[in-house]
Write an enzyme that holds these catalytic residues in place. Structure first.
Site, short mmCIF file in Angstrom:
data_model
loop_
_atom_site.label_atom_id
_atom_site.label_comp_id
_atom_site.label_asym_id
_atom_site.label_seq_id
_atom_site.Cartn_x
_atom_site.Cartn_y
_atom_site.Cartn_z
CG ASP A 223 4.71 -1.25 -5.35
OD1 ASP A 223 4.08 -0.28 -4.89
OD2 ASP A 223 4.74 -2.37 -4.79
CE LYS A 273 -19.34 -19.32 -9.40
NZ LYS A 273 -20.53 -20.15 -9.66
CG ASP A 326 0.12 -2.90 -5.27
OD1 ASP A 326 0.77 -2.21 -4.49
OD2 ASP A 326 0.24 -4.15 -5.35
P1 GTP Z 1 7.25 -7.99 -1.69
O1 GTP Z 1 8.57 -8.39 -1.14
O2 GTP Z 1 6.87 -8.76 -2.91
O3 GTP Z 1 6.13 -7.93 -0.66
O4 GTP Z 1 7.37 -6.47 -2.23
P2 GTP Z 1 7.91 -5.18 -1.51
O5 GTP Z 1 8.13 -5.36 -0.03
O6 GTP Z 1 9.04 -4.66 -2.30
O7 GTP Z 1 6.72 -4.20 -1.77
P3 GTP Z 1 5.39 -3.96 -0.95
O8 GTP Z 1 4.31 -3.93 -1.95
O9 GTP Z 1 5.25 -4.89 0.17
O10 GTP Z 1 5.69 -2.52 -0.37
C1 GTP Z 1 5.10 -1.33 -0.86
C2 GTP Z 1 6.17 -0.31 -1.20
O11 GTP Z 1 6.98 -0.03 -0.09
C3 GTP Z 1 7.11 -0.76 -2.32
O12 GTP Z 1 7.29 0.31 -3.21
C4 GTP Z 1 8.39 -1.11 -1.60
O13 GTP Z 1 9.54 -0.80 -2.38
C5 GTP Z 1 8.34 -0.22 -0.37
N1 GTP Z 1 8.95 -0.84 0.79
C6 GTP Z 1 8.60 -1.99 1.40
N2 GTP Z 1 9.37 -2.22 2.48
C7 GTP Z 1 10.23 -1.17 2.55
C8 GTP Z 1 11.30 -0.84 3.43
O14 GTP Z 1 11.63 -1.53 4.41
N3 GTP Z 1 11.96 0.33 3.18
C9 GTP Z 1 11.64 1.13 2.12
N4 GTP Z 1 12.35 2.24 1.93
N5 GTP Z 1 10.66 0.83 1.27
C10 GTP Z 1 9.97 -0.30 1.49
#
Ligand code: GTP
Length: 347
Positions: A223, A273, A326
């Site tokens: 992402d 600030k 991000d």
């Molecule tokens: P939120 O639920 O909004 O926190 O988003 P997210 O968990 O989809 O994304 P986050 O920014 O927390 O994670 C960063 C990246 O890691 C993203 O591209 C997610 O798709 C990926 N990601 C997060 N958790 C997992 C997981 O358990 N398995 C895999 N394969 N990818 C994960």
């Protein structure tokens, strides 16, 4: 002055005046006073002109090709390279409304985009809860930014840096991702999938790799839209002999108050600030094969990195000063859409 400025020439320059300036670019860019491209002169043009009886005093206007191939500003490097290879051309001027702004040379491009041995894992299995309801039917990496899925832009950027063996770590709505990317052939890369039965976090899926890579592994969040130089990150990682290298962003946070500084109970200063800089993870990592988890157990990247440090290994940071966003929440999603055209679009 850029090196290619040396090959700018005027239409009334004589062939004699201009010939010594071909240099490694092996081309002259004939421009007007506003640096609008009027034509180009290559070795071939010179040879053809001499054969048809032109002399060394002939002005370039008579020798140049008045309809050279060019590409518009902001064309992705991968598209420019494809064009140069398919047309078998060595130089390609970049123009912005007719004005020359850059000159691409095939040998530089191949060096820049030449295939790298490193594999890349893109983490694309998260639920994207912060972007609900957009992510109720689509996994976050498949959300459209600039007319195509975020993940497709990531794949294109990686391919442009010569990273062509990709693993997508999928879980939430994996089928949608697999259907879109297939084996990657359509995108000029080779894509395989790391499929989780349960969410393994951001480092656990690395334990699903079918074999241990030989070269450092690039890992990135699915992402993140960035113009980061992945090749430099990998080169930096190797030069430090690090167990892991983390892409680093500067994140500045403003304290929305007047902050008081004390000496005992006396206020010595008031800072209105103040802005506090933090170094944060950009969600892009280079990992030595030795630090990869051997089994697919739930593990997040910070824990993997803490493990490297705890076992005496080195974790280094590589600053990413290029464009980076991000896409976690709606404001970033909107921002990325607004930024996209200027950074990623070619035509
Ligand atoms: P939120 O639920 O909004 O926190 O988003 P997210 O968990 O989809 O994304 P986050 O920014 O927390 O994670 C960063 C990246 O890691 C993203 O591209 C997610 O798709 C990926 N990601 C997060 N958790 C997992 C997981 O358990 N398995 C895999 N394969 N990818 C994960």
């Amino acid at each position: 002055m850029k090196p290619w400025h040396a090959v700018l020439a005027a239409a009334d320059d004589s062939l004699h005046q201009a010939l010594g300036r071909f240099g490694r670019f092996r081309i002259l860019l004939v421009v007007d006073a506003e640096r609008r491209l009027l034509g180009t002169v290559t070795d071939g043009d010179v040879r053809r002109a001499l054969l048809r009886g032109e002399t060394m005093d002939a002005p370039l206007a008579r020798i140049m090709n008045p309809h050279p191939r060019t590409i518009p500003l902001n064309t992705p490097r991968s598209a420019a390279l494809t064009m140069m290879k398919s047309l078998d051309i060595y130089q390609l001027p970049v123009v912005d409304q007719g004005v020359v702004v850059d000159l691409l040379i095939l040998s530089d491009m191949v060096e820049l985009t030449g295939e790298r041995p490193n594999w890349t894992v893109i983490l694309a299995g998260g639920q994207g809860k912060r972007l609900r309801p957009l992510t109720e039917h689509l996994p976050k990496p498949m959300l459209t930014v600039g007319g195509q899925p975020i993940l497709e832009t990531i794949v294109q950027e990686l391919a442009a840096h010569g990273l062509r063996r990709l693993y997508l770590a999928v879980n939430y709505k994996a089928e949608i991702i697999k259907r879109h990317f297939g084996d990657g052939g359509r995108f000029g890369v080779e894509i395989r999938y790391l499929e989780e039965n349960e969410p393994l976090g951001t480092a656990g899926p690395l334990g699903l790799l079918p074999e241990r890579p030989v070269d450092p592994l690039l890992v990135m969040n699915g992402d993140v839209l960035t113009k980061a130089d992945f090749g430099q990150l990998l080169a930096f990682h190797e030069s430090r002999a690090a167990g892991a290298t983390v892409g680093v962003r500067l994140f500045e946070m403003e304290v929305p108050y007047g902050v008081l500084e004390f000496e005992g109970d006396r206020v010595s200063a008031i800072v209105e600030k103040p802005v506090q800089p933090f170094k944060v993870s950009a969600g892009i990592y280079a990992l030595d094969p030795a630090v990869l988890p051997e089994r697919p157990v739930p593990l997040d990247m910070p824990d993997l990195l803490r493990g490297v440090i705890a076992s005496g290994g080195t974790v280094t940071g590589f600053p990413i000063h290029e464009y980076w966003i991000d896409i976690g929440r709606p404001p970033e999603f909107r921002q990325a859409a607004a930024d996209f055209d200027a950074l990623f679009v070619g035509s």
